[in-house]
Design a protein around this motif. Structure first.
Motif, PDB file in Angstrom:
ATOM      1  N   ILE A 204       1.001  -1.020   0.056  1.00 34.73           N
ATOM      2  CA  ILE A 204      -0.203  -0.247  -0.160  1.00 34.73           C
ATOM      3  C   ILE A 204       0.611   0.889  -0.169  1.00 34.73           C
ATOM      4  CG2 ILE A 204      -1.521   1.545   0.585  1.00 34.73           C
ATOM      5  CD1 ILE A 204      -1.852  -1.936   2.023  1.00 34.73           C
ATOM      6  N   ILE A 205       0.487   2.321  -1.133  1.00 33.66           N
ATOM      7  CA  ILE A 205       1.115   3.433  -0.938  1.00 33.66           C
ATOM      8  C   ILE A 205       1.152   4.699  -0.843  1.00 33.66           C
ATOM      9  CG2 ILE A 205       2.773   5.116  -2.779  1.00 33.66           C
ATOM     10  CD1 ILE A 205       3.575   1.931  -4.265  1.00 33.66           C
ATOM     11  N   ASP A 206       1.054   4.983   0.220  1.00 33.96           N
ATOM     12  CA  ASP A 206       0.125   6.825   0.427  1.00 33.96           C
ATOM     13  C   ASP A 206       1.104   7.492  -0.029  1.00 33.96           C
ATOM     14  OD1 ASP A 206      -2.102   5.929   1.513  1.00 33.96           O
ATOM     15  OD2 ASP A 206      -0.907   5.341   3.057  1.00 33.96           O
ATOM     16  N   TYR A 207       0.973   8.845  -1.137  1.00 38.49           N
ATOM     17  CA  TYR A 207       1.715   9.594  -1.347  1.00 38.49           C
ATOM     18  C   TYR A 207       1.137  10.471  -1.841  1.00 38.49           C
ATOM     19  CZ  TYR A 207       4.118  12.136  -5.542  1.00 38.49           C
ATOM     20  OH  TYR A 207       4.632  13.510  -5.307  1.00 38.49           O
ATOM     21  N   SER A 208       1.784  12.310  -1.038  1.00 37.71           N
ATOM     22  CA  SER A 208       1.591  13.149  -1.172  1.00 37.71           C
ATOM     23  C   SER A 208       2.586  14.271  -1.911  1.00 37.71           C
ATOM     24  CB  SER A 208       0.678  13.767  -0.102  1.00 37.71           C
ATOM     25  OG  SER A 208       1.410  13.523   1.369  1.00 37.71           O
ATOM     26  N   TYR A 209       1.814  15.526  -2.180  1.00 34.99           N
ATOM     27  CA  TYR A 209       3.161  16.535  -2.067  1.00 34.99           C
ATOM     28  C   TYR A 209       1.668  18.087  -2.465  1.00 34.99           C
ATOM     29  CZ  TYR A 209       1.805  16.551  -7.509  1.00 34.99           C
ATOM     30  OH  TYR A 209       0.957  16.883  -8.299  1.00 34.99           O
ATOM     31  N   SER A 210       2.736  18.912  -1.610  1.00 28.79           N
ATOM     32  CA  SER A 210       2.414  20.290  -2.214  1.00 28.79           C
ATOM     33  C   SER A 210       3.754  21.031  -2.157  1.00 28.79           C
ATOM     34  CB  SER A 210       1.439  20.190  -0.527  1.00 28.79           C
ATOM     35  OG  SER A 210       2.503  20.437   0.378  1.00 28.79           O
ATOM     36  N   PRO A 211       3.215  22.442  -2.885  1.00 27.30           N
ATOM     37  CA  PRO A 211       2.115  23.143  -3.740  1.00 27.30           C
ATOM     38  C   PRO A 211       1.531  21.989  -4.443  1.00 27.30           C
ATOM     39  CG  PRO A 211       3.327  24.561  -3.660  1.00 27.30           C
ATOM     40  CD  PRO A 211       4.217  22.965  -2.563  1.00 27.30           C
ATOM     41  N   LYS A 212       0.332  21.792  -4.715  1.00 21.12           N
ATOM     42  CA  LYS A 212      -0.129  21.491  -6.296  1.00 21.12           C
ATOM     43  C   LYS A 212      -0.030  22.597  -7.286  1.00 21.12           C
ATOM     44  CE  LYS A 212      -1.716  19.751  -9.681  1.00 21.12           C
ATOM     45  NZ  LYS A 212      -0.395  18.242 -10.051  1.00 21.12           N
ATOM     46  N   ILE A 213      -0.235  23.722  -6.994  1.00 24.71           N
ATOM     47  CA  ILE A 213      -0.790  24.472  -7.800  1.00 24.71           C
ATOM     48  C   ILE A 213       0.495  26.132  -7.125  1.00 24.71           C
ATOM     49  CG2 ILE A 213      -1.817  26.586  -8.336  1.00 24.71           C
ATOM     50  CD1 ILE A 213      -4.599  24.852  -8.118  1.00 24.71           C
ATOM     51  N   LEU A 214       1.539  26.919  -8.563  1.00 24.38           N
ATOM     52  CA  LEU A 214       1.791  27.896  -7.950  1.00 24.38           C
ATOM     53  C   LEU A 214       1.062  28.914  -7.638  1.00 24.38           C
ATOM     54  CD1 LEU A 214       5.006  29.400  -7.982  1.00 24.38           C
ATOM     55  CD2 LEU A 214       5.011  29.517 -10.034  1.00 24.38           C
ATOM     56  N   GLU A 215       1.026  29.231  -6.450  1.00 30.22           N
ATOM     57  CA  GLU A 215       0.050  30.839  -5.688  1.00 30.22           C
ATOM     58  C   GLU A 215       0.195  32.475  -6.828  1.00 30.22           C
ATOM     59  OE1 GLU A 215      -2.605  30.382  -4.947  1.00 30.22           O
ATOM     60  OE2 GLU A 215      -2.900  28.240  -4.421  1.00 30.22           O
ATOM     61  N   ASN A 216       2.175  31.815  -6.873  1.00 34.78           N
ATOM     62  CA  ASN A 216       2.502  33.572  -6.995  1.00 34.78           C
ATOM     63  C   ASN A 216       2.104  33.521  -8.357  1.00 34.78           C
ATOM     64  OD1 ASN A 216       3.845  35.565  -7.923  1.00 34.78           O
ATOM     65  ND2 ASN A 216       5.630  35.214  -6.220  1.00 34.78           N
ATOM     66  N   ARG A 217       0.680  34.124  -8.939  1.00 36.18           N
ATOM     67  CA  ARG A 217       0.341  34.721 -10.162  1.00 36.18           C
ATOM     68  C   ARG A 217       1.599  36.038 -11.149  1.00 36.18           C
ATOM     69  NH1 ARG A 217      -4.534  35.078 -12.640  1.00 36.18           N
ATOM     70  NH2 ARG A 217      -4.819  37.068 -13.855  1.00 36.18           N
ATOM     71  N   GLU A 218       1.944  36.762 -10.569  1.00 34.72           N
ATOM     72  CA  GLU A 218       3.333  37.189 -11.203  1.00 34.72           C
ATOM     73  C   GLU A 218       3.903  36.569 -11.831  1.00 34.72           C
ATOM     74  OE1 GLU A 218       5.193  40.717  -9.858  1.00 34.72           O
ATOM     75  OE2 GLU A 218       2.939  41.276  -8.523  1.00 34.72           O
ATOM     76  N   LYS A 219       5.000  35.251 -11.178  1.00 39.45           N
ATOM     77  CA  LYS A 219       6.006  34.541 -11.365  1.00 39.45           C
ATOM     78  C   LYS A 219       4.909  33.722 -12.013  1.00 39.45           C
ATOM     79  CE  LYS A 219       9.076  31.307 -10.152  1.00 39.45           C
ATOM     80  NZ  LYS A 219       9.532  30.750  -8.241  1.00 39.45           N
ATOM     81  N   SER A 220       3.568  33.302 -12.145  1.00 42.62           N
ATOM     82  CA  SER A 220       3.629  32.556 -13.315  1.00 42.62           C
ATOM     83  C   SER A 220       3.197  32.476 -14.250  1.00 42.62           C
ATOM     84  CB  SER A 220       2.049  31.623 -12.656  1.00 42.62           C
ATOM     85  OG  SER A 220       1.917  31.193 -11.437  1.00 42.62           O
ATOM     86  N   LEU A 221       2.678  34.026 -14.860  1.00 43.13           N
ATOM     87  CA  LEU A 221       2.457  34.688 -16.093  1.00 43.13           C
ATOM     88  C   LEU A 221       3.986  35.267 -16.868  1.00 43.13           C
ATOM     89  CD1 LEU A 221      -0.747  37.140 -14.697  1.00 43.13           C
ATOM     90  CD2 LEU A 221      -0.804  35.045 -16.154  1.00 43.13           C
ATOM     91  N   GLN A 222       4.868  35.007 -15.874  1.00 43.12           N
ATOM     92  CA  GLN A 222       6.037  35.231 -16.679  1.00 43.12           C
ATOM     93  C   GLN A 222       6.697  33.680 -17.018  1.00 43.12           C
ATOM     94  OE1 GLN A 222       8.879  36.210 -13.704  1.00 43.12           O
ATOM     95  NE2 GLN A 222      10.652  37.235 -15.157  1.00 43.12           N
ATOM     96  N   MET A 223       6.678  32.986 -16.619  1.00 40.45           N
ATOM     97  CA  MET A 223       6.882  31.987 -17.034  1.00 40.45           C
ATOM     98  C   MET A 223       5.956  31.019 -17.846  1.00 40.45           C
ATOM     99  SD  MET A 223       6.383  29.610 -13.371  1.00 40.45           S
ATOM    100  CE  MET A 223       8.101  28.143 -13.489  1.00 40.45           C
ATOM    101  N   ILE A 224       4.804  31.018 -18.103  1.00 40.47           N
ATOM    102  CA  ILE A 224       3.868  31.255 -18.896  1.00 40.47           C
ATOM    103  C   ILE A 224       4.537  31.868 -20.543  1.00 40.47           C
ATOM    104  CG2 ILE A 224       1.766  30.926 -19.916  1.00 40.47           C
ATOM    105  CD1 ILE A 224       0.669  30.597 -17.206  1.00 40.47           C
ATOM    106  N   ASN A 225       5.031  33.191 -19.942  1.00 37.51           N
ATOM    107  CA  ASN A 225       5.975  33.867 -21.164  1.00 37.51           C
ATOM    108  C   ASN A 225       6.421  33.664 -21.794  1.00 37.51           C
ATOM    109  OD1 ASN A 225       3.050  36.377 -21.776  1.00 37.51           O
ATOM    110  ND2 ASN A 225       3.226  36.683 -19.193  1.00 37.51           N
ATOM    111  N   ASN A 226       7.481  33.126 -21.081  1.00 38.42           N
ATOM    112  CA  ASN A 226       8.750  32.623 -21.245  1.00 38.42           C
ATOM    113  C   ASN A 226       8.362  31.552 -22.539  1.00 38.42           C
ATOM    114  OD1 ASN A 226       9.675  35.177 -19.721  1.00 38.42           O
ATOM    115  ND2 ASN A 226      10.961  33.103 -18.364  1.00 38.42           N
TER     116      ASN A 226
END
Length: 144
Positions: free
Chosen positions: A33-55
Motif C-alpha cells: 500500500i503506497i500512500d503518497y502526497s505532495y504540496s503545493p500543487k499550484i504555484l500561487e504567485n500569479r506574477e511568477k506564473s505569468l512570467q513563466m507562461i510568457n517565457n
C-alpha cells in the motif's frame, strides 16, 4: 507493517528528473500500500506564473494570452519496480494518492502479481516542478 517512510523536498533544479527511492520488502508480504502526497500543487504567485507562461510562449509558440494557461501546476508522479521488472506507474494529477499492489489486485496503472522479497524501487517522476515541493511517502506491507 511500515516498510518505507520518507519526507523530502523537490526543487525546480530537479525538474524533468527521476528520483529513485529503494526500499526492502521482506518475505511474507501479500500486498503493498503506497500512500503518497505532495504540496503545493499550484504555484500561487500569479506574477511568477505569468512570467513563466510568457517565457514558454515566446520559446515554443507565439506570444498569446498567458492567462489562458493559469494556474501553473507542479506534477510529480510515482512509478514502481520490483527486483526483476517494472510494475507500473500512476501518472495522476491528484496531490494525495493511494495505490495498492497485490497478487489479485492492483490500482490502475500497476501490474498485479506476487510481491517478491528483496529490493524494490519507488521512483518520483518529476514532470514539472516550478517551486519547492514537499512530499511524503509511506509504503506499508500487508502480511499473508
Amino acid at each position: 507493517m511500515i516498510l518505507f517512510e520518507k519526507s523530502g523536498a523537490v526543487t525546480p533544479e530537479n525538474d524533468k528528473m527521476n528520483i529513485v527511492l529503494p526500499f526492502e520488502v521482506p518475505d511474507g508480504i501479500k500486498k503493498l500500500i503506497i500512500d503518497y502526497s505532495y504540496s503545493p500543487k499550484i504555484l500561487e504567485n500569479r506574477e511568477k506564473s505569468l512570467q513563466m507562461i510568457n517565457n514558454c510562449l515566446q520559446k515554443y509558440s507565439e506570444p498569446g494570452n498567458a492567462e489562458a494557461y493559469l494556474p501553473v501546476k507542479n506534477l510529480i508522479t510515482v512509478s514502481l519496480d520490483d527486483r526483476n521488472s517494472y510494475r507500473g506507474a500512476a501518472h495522476r494529477q491528484a496531490e494525495t494518492q493511494r495505490h495498492i499492489i497485490g497478487e489479485d489486485f492492483a490500482s490502475p496503472g500497476f501490474a498485479r502479481g506476487k510481491i517478491s522479497a528483496g529490493e524494490w524501487r519507488l521512483v518520483l517522476n518529476v514532470h514539472c516542478c516550478v517551486c519547492r515541493v514537499d512530499y511524503k511517502i509511506r509504503i506499508s506491507g500487508e502480511e499473508k
